[in-house]
Design a protein around this motif. Sequence first.
Motif, PDB file in Angstrom:
ATOM      1  N   ALA A  50       0.829  -1.220   0.000  1.00 17.70           N
ATOM      2  CA  ALA A  50       0.000   0.000   0.000  1.00 17.70           C
ATOM      3  C   ALA A  50       0.859   1.263   0.000  1.00 17.70           C
ATOM      4  O   ALA A  50       0.447   2.305  -0.515  1.00 17.70           O
ATOM      5  N   THR A  51       2.076   1.176   0.524  1.00 21.91           N
ATOM      6  CA  THR A  51       2.987   2.325   0.567  1.00 21.91           C
ATOM      7  C   THR A  51       3.679   2.583  -0.767  1.00 21.91           C
ATOM      8  O   THR A  51       4.381   3.579  -0.919  1.00 21.91           O
ATOM      9  N   GLY A  52       3.529   1.641  -1.705  1.00 19.42           N
ATOM     10  CA  GLY A  52       4.202   1.759  -2.998  1.00 19.42           C
ATOM     11  C   GLY A  52       5.450   0.907  -3.107  1.00 19.42           C
ATOM     12  O   GLY A  52       6.047   0.818  -4.188  1.00 19.42           O
ATOM     13  N   LEU A  53       5.879   0.260  -2.024  1.00 22.01           N
ATOM     14  CA  LEU A  53       7.045  -0.621  -2.071  1.00 22.01           C
ATOM     15  C   LEU A  53       6.744  -1.811  -2.976  1.00 22.01           C
ATOM     16  O   LEU A  53       5.768  -2.530  -2.770  1.00 22.01           O
ATOM     17  N   ARG A  54       7.584  -2.018  -3.974  1.00 20.42           N
ATOM     18  CA  ARG A  54       7.436  -3.156  -4.893  1.00 20.42           C
ATOM     19  C   ARG A  54       8.282  -4.299  -4.365  1.00 20.42           C
ATOM     20  O   ARG A  54       9.459  -4.130  -4.053  1.00 20.42           O
ATOM     21  N   LEU A  55       7.675  -5.486  -4.263  1.00 21.19           N
ATOM     22  CA  LEU A  55       8.358  -6.673  -3.765  1.00 21.19           C
ATOM     23  C   LEU A  55       8.527  -7.662  -4.909  1.00 21.19           C
ATOM     24  O   LEU A  55       7.543  -8.032  -5.563  1.00 21.19           O
ATOM     25  N   LEU A  56       9.781  -8.094  -5.139  1.00 20.66           N
ATOM     26  CA  LEU A  56      10.088  -8.993  -6.239  1.00 20.66           C
ATOM     27  C   LEU A  56      10.890 -10.195  -5.749  1.00 20.66           C
ATOM     28  O   LEU A  56      11.909 -10.026  -5.072  1.00 20.66           O
ATOM     29  N   ASN A  57      10.424 -11.379  -6.090  1.00 23.81           N
ATOM     30  CA  ASN A  57      11.191 -12.598  -5.881  1.00 23.81           C
ATOM     31  C   ASN A  57      11.350 -13.235  -7.258  1.00 23.81           C
ATOM     32  O   ASN A  57      10.354 -13.608  -7.886  1.00 23.81           O
ATOM     33  N   PRO A  58      12.595 -13.370  -7.732  1.00 28.98           N
ATOM     34  CA  PRO A  58      12.803 -13.932  -9.068  1.00 28.98           C
ATOM     35  C   PRO A  58      12.691 -15.450  -9.140  1.00 28.98           C
ATOM     36  O   PRO A  58      12.834 -16.024 -10.213  1.00 28.98           O
ATOM     37  N   GLY A  59      12.407 -16.121  -8.022  1.00 28.22           N
ATOM     38  CA  GLY A  59      12.384 -17.573  -8.018  1.00 28.22           C
ATOM     39  C   GLY A  59      13.809 -18.104  -8.027  1.00 28.22           C
ATOM     40  O   GLY A  59      14.732 -17.445  -7.568  1.00 28.22           O
ATOM     41  N   SER A  60      13.994 -19.296  -8.568  1.00 24.78           N
ATOM     42  CA  SER A  60      15.322 -19.905  -8.628  1.00 24.78           C
ATOM     43  C   SER A  60      15.609 -20.383 -10.052  1.00 24.78           C
ATOM     44  O   SER A  60      14.757 -21.029 -10.662  1.00 24.78           O
ATOM     45  N   PRO A  61      16.819 -20.116 -10.552  1.00 21.69           N
ATOM     46  CA  PRO A  61      17.166 -20.600 -11.896  1.00 21.69           C
ATOM     47  C   PRO A  61      17.623 -22.057 -11.917  1.00 21.69           C
ATOM     48  O   PRO A  61      17.841 -22.620 -12.985  1.00 21.69           O
ATOM     49  N   THR A  62      17.759 -22.662 -10.730  1.00 17.43           N
ATOM     50  CA  THR A  62      18.308 -24.017 -10.669  1.00 17.43           C
ATOM     51  C   THR A  62      17.449 -25.016  -9.902  1.00 17.43           C
ATOM     52  O   THR A  62      17.666 -26.222 -10.014  1.00 17.43           O
ATOM     53  N   ASP A  63      16.503 -24.546  -9.098  1.00 21.12           N
ATOM     54  CA  ASP A  63      15.707 -25.441  -8.256  1.00 21.12           C
ATOM     55  C   ASP A  63      14.269 -24.943  -8.217  1.00 21.12           C
ATOM     56  O   ASP A  63      13.922 -24.063  -7.437  1.00 21.12           O
ATOM     57  N   ARG A  64      13.429 -25.527  -9.038  1.00 24.28           N
ATOM     58  CA  ARG A  64      12.059 -25.046  -9.163  1.00 24.28           C
ATOM     59  C   ARG A  64      11.170 -25.478  -8.003  1.00 24.28           C
ATOM     60  O   ARG A  64      10.055 -24.977  -7.853  1.00 24.28           O
ATOM     61  N   ARG A  65      11.633 -26.411  -7.213  1.00 24.43           N
ATOM     62  CA  ARG A  65      10.826 -26.994  -6.135  1.00 24.43           C
ATOM     63  C   ARG A  65       9.457 -27.389  -6.671  1.00 24.43           C
ATOM     64  O   ARG A  65       9.353 -28.196  -7.569  1.00 24.43           O
ATOM     65  N   ARG A  66       8.402 -26.799  -6.155  1.00 24.04           N
ATOM     66  CA  ARG A  66       7.054 -27.170  -6.605  1.00 24.04           C
ATOM     67  C   ARG A  66       6.535 -26.244  -7.697  1.00 24.04           C
ATOM     68  O   ARG A  66       5.364 -26.292  -8.044  1.00 24.04           O
TER      69      ARG A  66
END
Length: 172
Positions: free
Chosen positions: A123-139
């Motif tokens: 709500a404050t405008g902070l953008r949150l980014l998680n790029p995931g993993s390039p080597t371990d997709r898990r589920r």
Amino acid sequence: MRLLLMSDTHLPRRARELPAQLLAELPRADVVVHAGDWVDTGTLDLLESRSHRLVGVYGNNDGPGLRARLPEVAHVVLDGLRLGVIHETGDARGREQRCAERFPDLDVLVFGHSHIPWDTTAATGLRLLNPGSPTDRRRQPHCTYMTATVRGGVLDDVRLHRLPPRVPRERA
């Protein structure tokens, strides 16, 4: 300014090397961001040697060698954009509010740990980014990383890139 975002590479436990598609992005990126869980110092050495600029943090699976070279939290200003990097942000529920309270002076927070791609705005405008993993997709259906651009303090053109499945190597 072009950004390349990655996390949770877990080399050599989850893969022997970084995917070729990801490595091909390195010379095109002005800044490479790694949000922790490198596991080996060789990956840090590789990214330091091939990146124009590297911003990284250590994760919960990173030992003393990486912790001696990397901070737990990184803050940088890129063309006016206030960017932070941390490995772990806790539970997904309440993440936006919790991170906005903890990092009120950031425009963007890049994080990892879950291996789950994430792109939301508090709500404050902070953008949150998680790029995931390039080597371990898990589920997740794919291994992933992100690219983005920064122009005049504004994050733009955020893209999640899916990597092709790894082909297992035959044993000799």
